[in-house]
Enzyme design. Structure first.
Site, PDB file in Angstrom:
ATOM      1  CE  LYS A 192      -5.652  -0.908 -38.427  1.00  0.00           C
ATOM      2  NZ  LYS A 192      -4.867   0.223 -37.794  1.00  0.00           N
ATOM      3  NE  ARG A 267       0.573  -2.147 -40.372  1.00  0.00           N
ATOM      4  CZ  ARG A 267      -0.152  -2.714 -39.240  1.00  0.00           C
ATOM      5  NH1 ARG A 267      -0.725  -3.571 -39.150  1.00  0.00           N
ATOM      6  NH2 ARG A 267      -0.080  -1.810 -38.275  1.00  0.00           N
ATOM      7  NE  ARG A 306      -3.109   0.178 -28.661  1.00  0.00           N
ATOM      8  CZ  ARG A 306      -3.215   0.088 -30.186  1.00  0.00           C
ATOM      9  NH1 ARG A 306      -4.431  -0.090 -30.597  1.00  0.00           N
ATOM     10  NH2 ARG A 306      -2.153   0.100 -30.731  1.00  0.00           N
ATOM     11  NE  ARG A 312       0.603  -2.904 -29.537  1.00  0.00           N
ATOM     12  CZ  ARG A 312      -0.163  -2.769 -30.681  1.00  0.00           C
ATOM     13  NH1 ARG A 312      -1.311  -2.896 -30.622  1.00  0.00           N
ATOM     14  NH2 ARG A 312       0.727  -2.220 -31.741  1.00  0.00           N
ATOM     15  NE  ARG A 324       2.883   1.183 -34.381  1.00  0.00           N
ATOM     16  CZ  ARG A 324       2.272   1.169 -32.990  1.00  0.00           C
ATOM     17  NH1 ARG A 324       2.555   1.742 -31.939  1.00  0.00           N
ATOM     18  NH2 ARG A 324       0.995   0.642 -32.977  1.00  0.00           N
TER      19      ARG A 324
HETATM   20  P1  AMP Z   1      -0.705  -3.566 -35.185  1.00  0.00           P
HETATM   21  O1  AMP Z   1      -1.163  -4.176 -33.818  1.00  0.00           O
HETATM   22  O2  AMP Z   1      -1.718  -3.786 -36.288  1.00  0.00           O
HETATM   23  O3  AMP Z   1      -0.625  -1.930 -34.987  1.00  0.00           O
HETATM   24  O4  AMP Z   1       0.624  -4.286 -35.738  1.00  0.00           O
HETATM   25  C1  AMP Z   1       1.843  -4.000 -34.645  1.00  0.00           C
HETATM   26  C2  AMP Z   1       3.083  -4.112 -35.463  1.00  0.00           C
HETATM   27  O5  AMP Z   1       3.009  -5.463 -36.084  1.00  0.00           O
HETATM   28  C3  AMP Z   1       3.327  -3.377 -36.747  1.00  0.00           C
HETATM   29  O6  AMP Z   1       3.880  -2.178 -36.379  1.00  0.00           O
HETATM   30  C4  AMP Z   1       4.246  -4.306 -37.577  1.00  0.00           C
HETATM   31  O7  AMP Z   1       5.529  -4.030 -37.069  1.00  0.00           O
HETATM   32  C5  AMP Z   1       3.625  -5.505 -37.407  1.00  0.00           C
HETATM   33  N1  AMP Z   1       2.318  -5.772 -38.402  1.00  0.00           N
HETATM   34  C6  AMP Z   1       1.252  -6.001 -38.253  1.00  0.00           C
HETATM   35  N2  AMP Z   1       0.579  -6.235 -39.357  1.00  0.00           N
HETATM   36  C7  AMP Z   1       1.508  -6.444 -40.456  1.00  0.00           C
HETATM   37  C8  AMP Z   1       1.434  -6.392 -41.790  1.00  0.00           C
HETATM   38  N3  AMP Z   1       0.342  -6.569 -42.150  1.00  0.00           N
HETATM   39  N4  AMP Z   1       2.493  -6.110 -42.268  1.00  0.00           N
HETATM   40  C9  AMP Z   1       3.937  -6.002 -41.812  1.00  0.00           C
HETATM   41  N5  AMP Z   1       3.857  -5.705 -40.424  1.00  0.00           N
HETATM   42  C10 AMP Z   1       2.890  -5.923 -39.620  1.00  0.00           C
END
Ligand code: AMP
Length: 368
Positions: A192, A267, A306, A312, A324
């Site tokens: 994404k 989400r 990654r 990360r 996740r």
């Molecule tokens: P991402 O980089 O989008 O994979 O997000 C990393 C982490 O941030 C996720 O595993 C969640 O813990 C938190 N996170 C990101 N976006 C959201 C969301 N829309 N709702 C809740 N937690 C989020």
């Protein structure tokens, strides 16, 4: 519809509506001050038309003066408010009534109040023709209000967009009909963020990644970052109220964007509903939700790779990654039905070369 510089504006308030609002303010002020000689202080540049029409409606003894402050640059409030011109009259012991064209966040008002705080005035009141109650910080009372308006960028009747539009007799609002707002949907590692980087340039969109916002806050050790950290470290979702508020703030910071790519948001169904409701208040909407599809084993390999580069912690441990995915399956996957019910759901194969995938996404966007 009119065009000022690069933007289109559509009619919002007619001359008659404005006149009625001006008269309403003048009548209310007259009811309180007609037996003395108040000093009206117009706030330049925007208020010149309001002050002029206000005075035509206010046929009682009064004096008039002006101050000049500035805080807008283009479509966004810079937050920098400068005093360029001071009130020179002797205002000690007098009733001062500020005449503002518009009060939005309240930053300009704060500066004005500061400006007058040293003067020993009898009474200090604030009258504003337009008032954005939705975003006003509520610090001071606004004594007289013409019209409460939604949080829209407006021009005309003294208000400008980069100096154009002040001479319009009516008020116009920014037309955001041509925006494209996309949700990029997919499991962690689906690509994404990578695709959003290409699409944002191709279609001149603002990319908002809630994951990036959280990481930025964690890096800077903000209160929000500290709050989110424990959830993110476990691979759990951060609670909705925190995430929704953060997302709304990010959108509000970009009132002149020609569209958004929401990456990693919504989400949960609650987030999707909150997003729809929030966008409606801005006369915006989601045009499409595009899912990048890939199978779990491919994604796990991508994420572990990654994790080696990005550092990360949530990408370095397979059990956190699987958590996740579980969060995704349980809370995020149901959004497919939510967007399908709105006829907005599109699916794209997320496996292949990056530019091939961009091409698949572009095809969907261009058919919207
Ligand atoms: P991402 O980089 O989008 O994979 O997000 C990393 C982490 O941030 C996720 O595993 C969640 O813990 C938190 N996170 C990101 N976006 C959201 C969301 N829309 N709702 C809740 N937690 C989020």
């Amino acid at each position: 519809m009119i065009k000022l510089h690069d933007k289109h504006f559509k009619p919002f308030l007619s001359e008659a509506q404005i006149k009625a609002a001006v008269k309403k303010v003048a009548d209310q002020v007259a009811a309180d001050y007609k037996d003395e000689t108040p000093i009206f202080v117009g706030v330049l540049n925007g208020s010149f038309m309001f002050v002029s029409d206000f005075l035509k409606e206010y046929q009682h003894p009064c004096e008039v003066s002006f101050v000049k402050l500035s805080s807008y640059q283009g479509l966004t409030s810079t937050g920098i408010v400068e005093t360029l011109l001071d009130v020179s009259e002797d205002i000690e012991g007098r009733s001062v009534i500020i005449l503002e064209d518009i009060i939005d966040t309240g930053r300009t008002l704060k500066k004005l109040i500061h400006l007058f705080s040293k003067a020993n005035v009898k009474e200090f009141k604030v009258a504003s023709l337009f008032y954005k109650s939705e975003i006003y910080n509520g610090e001071y009372t606004i004594d007289y209000v013409g019209i409460d308006i939604p949080d829209k960028f407006i021009v005309g009747y003294g208000l400008d967009y980069n100096e154009l539009g002040r001479n319009l007799k009516e008020v116009y609002q920014l037309n955001q009909k041509h925006m494209i707002n996309l949700v990029l949907f997919g499991k962690p590692g689906a690509g994404k963020g990578t695709q959003a980087d290409f699409l944002k340039d191709k279609y001149n969109l603002k990319h908002i990644s809630t994951g990036d916002l959280f990481r930025y806050n964690m890096k800077n050790d903000t209160e929000l970052g500290q709050l989110a950290k424990s959830y993110i470290d476990r691979g759990d979702l951060v609670p909705d109220e925190v995430t929704i508020k953060m997302l709304q703030d990010a959108v509000e910071k970009n009132p002149d964007a020609s569209g958004f790519i929401f990456d990693g948001f919504p989400r949960t169904t609650a987030q999707a509903k909150a997003l729809d409701a929030f966008l409606t208040t801005k006369e915006m909407k989601i045009d499409a939700t595009i899912a990048l599809e890939a199978n779990d084993e491919v994604l796990i390999q991508r994420l572990l790779e990654r994790g080696k580069v990005s550092g990360r912690s949530d990408d370095q441990d397979e059990s956190k990654i699987r958590n996740r995915f579980d969060e995704y399956n349980e809370k995020t996957a149901p959004l497919k039905d939510f967007y399908e019910a709105q006829n907005k759901f599109h699916s794209v194969n997320g496996i292949g070369a990056i530019d091939e995938i961009t091409h698949r996404l572009a095809k969907v966007i261009e058919e919207l």
